[in-house]
Motif scaffolding. Structure first.
Motif, PDB file in Angstrom:
ATOM      1  N   GLY A   1      -8.894   6.409  -3.919  1.00 33.02           N
ATOM      2  CA  GLY A   1      -8.456   6.841  -2.931  1.00 33.02           C
ATOM      3  C   GLY A   1      -8.804   8.119  -2.291  1.00 33.02           C
ATOM      4  N   LEU A   2      -9.777   8.745  -2.636  1.00 32.95           N
ATOM      5  CA  LEU A   2     -10.023   9.919  -1.932  1.00 32.95           C
ATOM      6  C   LEU A   2     -11.090   9.940  -0.756  1.00 32.95           C
ATOM      7  CD1 LEU A   2     -10.743  11.969  -5.196  1.00 32.95           C
ATOM      8  CD2 LEU A   2      -8.543  11.850  -4.038  1.00 32.95           C
ATOM      9  N   GLN A   3     -11.816   8.894  -0.508  1.00 31.12           N
ATOM     10  CA  GLN A   3     -12.655   8.844   0.600  1.00 31.12           C
ATOM     11  C   GLN A   3     -12.240   7.498   1.491  1.00 31.12           C
ATOM     12  OE1 GLN A   3     -16.331   8.525  -1.122  1.00 31.12           O
ATOM     13  NE2 GLN A   3     -16.181  10.217  -2.443  1.00 31.12           N
ATOM     14  N   ALA A   4     -12.455   7.686   2.839  1.00 29.33           N
ATOM     15  CA  ALA A   4     -12.115   6.548   3.638  1.00 29.33           C
ATOM     16  C   ALA A   4     -12.935   5.326   3.290  1.00 29.33           C
ATOM     17  CB  ALA A   4     -12.556   6.722   5.063  1.00 29.33           C
ATOM     18  N   GLY A   5     -12.150   4.165   3.106  1.00 31.41           N
ATOM     19  CA  GLY A   5     -13.002   2.853   2.812  1.00 31.41           C
ATOM     20  C   GLY A   5     -13.337   2.852   1.263  1.00 31.41           C
ATOM     21  N   SER A   6     -12.559   3.725   0.540  1.00 31.16           N
ATOM     22  CA  SER A   6     -12.812   3.468  -0.868  1.00 31.16           C
ATOM     23  C   SER A   6     -12.372   2.228  -1.486  1.00 31.16           C
ATOM     24  CB  SER A   6     -12.195   4.728  -1.552  1.00 31.16           C
ATOM     25  OG  SER A   6     -10.799   4.589  -1.449  1.00 31.16           O
TER      26      SER A   6
ATOM     27  N   ARG B   1      -3.460   7.020  -8.077  1.00 31.97           N
ATOM     28  CA  ARG B   1      -3.149   8.402  -6.841  1.00 31.97           C
ATOM     29  C   ARG B   1      -3.388   9.545  -7.653  1.00 31.97           C
ATOM     30  NH1 ARG B   1       2.422   8.782  -3.571  1.00 31.97           N
ATOM     31  NH2 ARG B   1       1.883  11.018  -3.011  1.00 31.97           N
ATOM     32  N   VAL B   2      -4.313  10.396  -7.281  1.00 25.59           N
ATOM     33  CA  VAL B   2      -4.789  11.501  -7.867  1.00 25.59           C
ATOM     34  C   VAL B   2      -3.839  12.749  -7.487  1.00 25.59           C
ATOM     35  CG1 VAL B   2      -6.564  13.064  -7.994  1.00 25.59           C
ATOM     36  CG2 VAL B   2      -7.141  10.629  -7.730  1.00 25.59           C
TER      37      VAL B   2
ATOM     38  N   GLY C   1      -6.795  21.074 -10.618  1.00 24.52           N
ATOM     39  CA  GLY C   1      -7.861  20.859  -9.714  1.00 24.52           C
ATOM     40  C   GLY C   1      -8.166  19.423  -9.406  1.00 24.52           C
ATOM     41  N   PRO C   2      -8.842  19.371  -8.400  1.00 26.08           N
ATOM     42  CA  PRO C   2      -9.582  18.075  -7.955  1.00 26.08           C
ATOM     43  C   PRO C   2     -10.315  17.338  -9.018  1.00 26.08           C
ATOM     44  CG  PRO C   2     -10.653  19.756  -6.833  1.00 26.08           C
ATOM     45  CD  PRO C   2      -9.680  20.352  -7.379  1.00 26.08           C
ATOM     46  N   GLU C   3     -11.240  17.938  -9.652  1.00 29.61           N
ATOM     47  CA  GLU C   3     -11.921  17.078 -10.520  1.00 29.61           C
ATOM     48  C   GLU C   3     -11.277  16.639 -11.735  1.00 29.61           C
ATOM     49  OE1 GLU C   3     -16.347  18.881 -10.577  1.00 29.61           O
ATOM     50  OE2 GLU C   3     -14.792  20.614 -10.116  1.00 29.61           O
ATOM     51  N   ALA C   4     -10.326  17.529 -12.467  1.00 28.51           N
ATOM     52  CA  ALA C   4      -9.612  17.284 -13.533  1.00 28.51           C
ATOM     53  C   ALA C   4      -8.374  16.171 -13.270  1.00 28.51           C
ATOM     54  CB  ALA C   4      -8.952  18.487 -13.968  1.00 28.51           C
ATOM     55  N   ALA C   5      -7.908  16.115 -12.062  1.00 32.07           N
ATOM     56  CA  ALA C   5      -6.852  15.312 -11.596  1.00 32.07           C
ATOM     57  C   ALA C   5      -7.438  14.010 -11.503  1.00 32.07           C
ATOM     58  CB  ALA C   5      -6.137  15.902 -10.352  1.00 32.07           C
ATOM     59  N   ALA C   6      -8.517  13.852 -10.924  1.00 31.46           N
ATOM     60  CA  ALA C   6      -9.161  12.654 -10.597  1.00 31.46           C
ATOM     61  C   ALA C   6      -9.416  11.913 -11.983  1.00 31.46           C
ATOM     62  CB  ALA C   6     -10.436  12.775  -9.868  1.00 31.46           C
TER      63      ALA C   6
END
Length: 335
Positions: A72-77, A102-103, A108-113
């Motif tokens: 869910g981090l990009q539009a249209g995912s 849900r991230v 940080g973003p990479e670890a959370a994802a």
């Protein structure tokens, strides 16, 4: 005439893993065919992995399915995730499903994802009773992981990169750690498999992306070709060393552990530094410190309570873990 060399390489890598999964499955005296899932983002690496699993699994009597995680981090995912499911089903993988997550922001973003993704894959494996989940990390990913570990200065374990088998009961398998990224992409091209290139992989805001597109090419320009292979080889050698030292530390810990949360200082002092620091790290984590928040500098501070004792006060570590020297004991407790 056999398959293209790239296709043959990815199929052989998956076949070896499936044989191991089957052997473990049979050793548990289970009669039903095991289910193996592939984690597929739709990128070249994971699509190549999905195609190899779809080819090899029925020939070995293994059930094969696939899961794609929508961060869910990009539009249209959500639409892309649905497309990936259709591609998995076109390969006759069943079950084939998309899981939305849900991230968060922790680490940080990479670890959370990554945390959200593995939680979703764990849940999918439990839900379907999967014997294994295949991940598409390649030799290039391994090289990047080694360099990131080197930059953190976290020691031999970080330099060992990603293990071929990880997770609860060896759930996660990485068949492509000996396969380079270009081979996986070529295999997709030869098989006319559509792939999706995640824009995050070229976004300089992400550390791994910068390393992939700037760091590694600069190293190869300076040192010549073969850097990726050398780093991957370093990972395996480091893993062998780290495993041996971890085993030594586990044995040593049993001889110096006293009452709950205490270690014998004299016994610790007698250990080689590499073993002693492993014992200390294990003890601090056991006391409640989050492993991901515990860095080399923390363990070095604890180590000085043993090797450079001058009456220092207690140390406060992540997870509200306190460490102090009391008489001839090192006291490690969560406060």
């Amino acid at each position: 005439m056999g398959p293209h060399p790239a296709v043959a390489a990815i199929r052989l890598a998956v076949r070896r893993v499936l044989h191991d999964v089957l052997n473990r499955h049979c050793a548990q005296a289970r009669t039903e065919p095991p289910l193996v899932l592939v984690a597929c983002s739709g990128g070249a690496d994971s699509m190549a992995l999905a195609s190899a699993l779809a080819f090899e699994a029925p020939r070995l009597g293994v059930r094969a399915g696939g899961v794609t995680v929508d961060h869910g981090l990009q539009a249209g995912s959500d639409l892309r995730a649905a497309e990936v499911v259709l591609r998995l089903r076109s390969l006759h993988l069943d079950p084939a499903e998309a899981v939305a997550v849900r991230v968060g922001k922790e680490g940080g973003p990479e670890a959370a994802a990554r945390d959200a993704r593995y939680a979703a894959l764990d849940a999918a494996a439990e839900r379907h009773g999967a014997a294994a989940v295949l991940l598409g990390h390649t030799r290039d990913d391994q090289a990047e992981t080694v360099l990131l570990g080197l930059a953190r200065g976290s020691g031999t374990r970080s330099l060992s990169g990603m293990a071929a088998t990880t997770g609860h009961l060896g759930r996660y398998r990485r068949p492509f750690l000996g396969v380079d990224r270009q081979t996986a992409r070529t295999a997709c091209l030869i098989q006319s498999l559509p792939v999706w290139d995640d824009p995050h992989n070229t976004d300089p805001a992400y550390t791994r992306s910068r390393l992939r597109h700037e760091g590694l090419p600069a190293l190869e320009k300076a040192l010549g070709k073969g850097v990726v292979e050398a780093l991957a080889r370093t990972a395996q050698l480091s893993r062998d060393d780290a495993d041996a030292l971890d085993s030594w530390a586990a044995d040593a810990e049993r001889t110096i552990r006293g009452a709950e949360g205490t270690l014998d200082v004299a016994g610790l002092f007698a250990l080689p530094p590499a073993v002693r620091r492993r014992v200390l790290r294990r003890a601090v984590i056991d006391a409640g410190a989050p492993a991901g928040s515990l860095f080399a500098r923390h363990i070095e501070e604890v180590d000085r309570l043993i090797t450079a004792w001058r009456g220092q006060g207690a140390l406060n570590l992540p997870g509200r873990v306190g460490v102090r020297r009391q008489g001839g004991r090192l006291v490690i407790r969560q406060g």
